[in-house]
Motif scaffolding. Structure first.
Motif, short mmCIF file in Angstrom:
data_model
loop_
_atom_site.label_atom_id
_atom_site.label_comp_id
_atom_site.label_asym_id
_atom_site.label_seq_id
_atom_site.Cartn_x
_atom_site.Cartn_y
_atom_site.Cartn_z
N ARG A 179 15.64 5.65 27.63
CA ARG A 179 16.62 5.61 26.54
C ARG A 179 17.25 4.22 26.47
NH1 ARG A 179 18.34 10.65 24.71
NH2 ARG A 179 19.23 9.40 23.03
N GLN A 221 12.48 10.05 31.28
CA GLN A 221 12.75 9.65 29.91
C GLN A 221 13.34 8.24 29.88
OE1 GLN A 221 15.70 11.98 27.73
NE2 GLN A 221 14.51 11.76 25.85
N ASN A 269 15.35 13.73 32.14
CA ASN A 269 15.91 14.57 31.10
C ASN A 269 16.30 15.91 31.70
OD1 ASN A 269 15.74 16.71 28.85
ND2 ASN A 269 15.68 14.79 27.69
N ARG A 304 16.08 4.27 32.47
CA ARG A 304 15.22 5.42 32.70
C ARG A 304 15.93 6.44 33.58
NH1 ARG A 304 12.34 0.87 32.41
NH2 ARG A 304 10.41 0.84 31.18
#
Length: 340
Positions: free
Chosen positions: A236, A234, A227, A224
């Motif tokens: 990913r 965010q 962004n 985490r």
């Protein structure tokens, strides 16, 4: 604490303290938190580390060491004093203290380490180069005419040395180590995912899916961050092969340093190294697949020492059994009369 001898691994990221009676008796982050308005010491070690990146303006949580040497003398002095007091049973008797330092440390930097330890309460100070301490801590017999090569990868520095007859034959030190691995992961994630992560997340990725193994077993890990386009949190996913791609450059720099040391080593000792192999120590040496990569690139057997992260601290603490035997790798504080 009568006649206590203390060994300190004063690492860029972690401080470890060893005594003969207790073994590793302290292992805490090299972090100090202070009030920026009053200068008051608020926290040291684990408590201070939990504040990193989370403090208001009036509180500063910092690492007083950078690349294996003192970056903030006053804070380092307070940190060492705090840790010495924490492991000492009495403040009446000042201990002898051995502290490990990188092989490439300068005289000025050595003096700063000694001064910090003396002001913190040490009766006498010895400095020992990290490869020497690592070898002792890993149980390597270095008092014979037999070449042993040590690769110590810490948080701030990597040290390589060939040891024989209680001395350093050839050595190299570079400021590429565990912290650099984390920085490269942060940059890779920012450039390829447009997400900003912190050092703790980068370290988690390094430990979780980081690898430089020649034969890669693919893995994935969620992380985490923020962004950079939207400014919002965010989640990913990153693959092990991506982390390997990012980490290969600094690891190759380390292997080139090892190759350089071997090339400057007398051929008789190189023959010994083929038999003895390369001993890997330090927290950074725990990177998955590193011994296998060393074997493949350098054509010499390599293995990770047991308790690799603690080898330097253990060897530093055991230094007092060897101080009269070493021809190189130890600086005695007797060179500095004020430290007596």
């Amino acid at each position: 604490m009568s006649n206590i001898d203390i060994g300190i691994d004063l690492g860029t990221t972690t401080v470890l303290i060893y005594t003969k009676e207790k073994g590793i008796c302290l292992k805490e982050p090299s972090v100090v938190a202070v009030n920026t308005r009053t200068g008051q010491l608020l926290a040291v070690g684990s408590e201070a580390a939990s504040m990193l990146g989370k403090t208001p303006d009036k509180i500063r949580a910092v690492c007083p060491l950078a690349d294996g040497v003192i970056a903030d003398y006053e804070l380092c002095e307070q940190m060492v004093k705090y840790f010495l007091k924490k492991v000492s049973e009495s403040s009446m008797v000042k201990p002898r203290v051995a502290i490990c330092v990188p092989s490439g440390i300068t005289d000025v930097e050595s003096r700063a380490v000694i001064d910090a330890a003396v002001v913190a309460g040490a009766r006498k100070v010895y400095l020992v180069e990290e490869p020497v301490a690592a070898a002792i801590g890993a149980g390597v017999d270095i008092n014979r005419a037999n070449g042993n090569i040590i690769l110590d990868i810490g948080g701030g520095t990597t040290d390589v040395a060939v040891l024989s007859l209680n001395g350093i034959v050839t050595k190299a030190s570079l400021k590429v180590a565990g912290n650099r691995f984390d920085e490269i992961i942060i940059k890779y994630v920012r450039d390829n995912y447009n997400v900003l992560i912190g050092k703790r997340t980068a370290e988690s990725i390094k430990i979780g899916v980081g690898s430089v193994a020649p034969k890669l077993e693919e893995m994935e890990m969620d992380f985490r961050g923020r962004n950079l386009m939207s400014g919002l949190p965010q989640k990913r996913t990153i693959r092990r092969s991506e982390v390997r791609e990012a980490l290969m450059d600094p690891v190759i720099q380390i292997l080139q340093a090892v190759r350089s040391v071997i090339e400057r080593t007398p051929p008789e000792l190189v023959g010994d190294m083929i038999n003895n192999g390369i001993v890997l120590t330090g927290g950074g040496a725990k990177l998955h697949g590193l011994p296998e990569l060393v074997r493949k690139v350098l054509k010499i057997e390599a293995y990770l020492a047991p308790n690799s992260e603690e080898c330097v601290a253990i060897g530093t603490g055991k230094l007092f059994d060897f101080t009269d035997e070493f021809s190189d790798g130890i600086v005695d504080s007797i060179l500095y009369p004020h430290s007596r």
